[in-house]
Scaffold this motif. Structure first.
Motif, PDB file in Angstrom:
ATOM      1  N   GLN A  17       0.547  -1.307  -0.295  1.00 23.83           N
ATOM      2  CA  GLN A  17      -0.133  -0.042  -0.310  1.00 23.83           C
ATOM      3  C   GLN A  17       1.353   1.567  -0.267  1.00 23.83           C
ATOM      4  OE1 GLN A  17      -2.735   0.559   3.423  1.00 23.83           O
ATOM      5  NE2 GLN A  17      -3.211   2.565   3.095  1.00 23.83           N
ATOM      6  N   SER A  20       2.729   1.809  -3.452  1.00 25.49           N
ATOM      7  CA  SER A  20       2.045   1.892  -4.032  1.00 25.49           C
ATOM      8  C   SER A  20       1.234   3.662  -4.039  1.00 25.49           C
ATOM      9  CB  SER A  20      -0.068   1.310  -4.572  1.00 25.49           C
ATOM     10  OG  SER A  20       0.684   0.110  -4.466  1.00 25.49           O
ATOM     11  N   GLY A  21       1.218   3.701  -2.654  1.00 31.91           N
ATOM     12  CA  GLY A  21       0.976   5.397  -2.724  1.00 31.91           C
ATOM     13  C   GLY A  21       1.594   5.914  -2.901  1.00 31.91           C
ATOM     14  N   ASP A  51      -2.530   3.697  -9.868  1.00 30.50           N
ATOM     15  CA  ASP A  51      -2.259   3.199  -8.325  1.00 30.50           C
ATOM     16  C   ASP A  51      -2.894   3.460  -7.182  1.00 30.50           C
ATOM     17  OD1 ASP A  51       0.718   2.959 -10.031  1.00 30.50           O
ATOM     18  OD2 ASP A  51       1.511   4.974  -9.270  1.00 30.50           O
ATOM     19  N   GLU A  55      -3.672   1.302  -4.052  1.00 34.54           N
ATOM     20  CA  GLU A  55      -3.287   1.782  -2.903  1.00 34.54           C
ATOM     21  C   GLU A  55      -4.190   0.804  -1.923  1.00 34.54           C
ATOM     22  OE1 GLU A  55      -2.032   5.642  -0.329  1.00 34.54           O
ATOM     23  OE2 GLU A  55      -3.003   5.784  -2.387  1.00 34.54           O
TER      24      GLU A  55
END
Length: 71
Positions: A17, A20-21, A51, A55
């Motif tokens: 996560q 992706s952030g 993304d 996320e």
């Protein structure tokens, strides 16, 4: 034993996560860069949306594993 697996999976999803952030933020910055070409900016904007979806998916999975580990 399953609790340990669920905890590890929760941590793994949290790391994904965060990755992706970070990627989302980087792509947002490229999309806003007036020095970048239009196609580069458009691709970065599209990638930022993907993304964000990743996320959110990893956040949901992390939460599910965390809840399962606490049960």
């Amino acid at each position: 034993m399953q609790t340990v697996k669920d905890t590890v999976n929760s941590v793994t999803e949290s790391v994904q996560q965060a990755t992706s952030g970070a990627s989302k933020e980087a792509n947002k910055n490229v999309a806003k860069d007036s020095d970048a070409s239009l196609s580069t900016r458009a691709t970065a904007a599209k990638d930022a949306v993907g993304d964000k979806a990743d996320e959110s998916k990893h956040d949901a999975k992390s939460e599910a594993y965390s809840q399962k580990a606490q049960s």
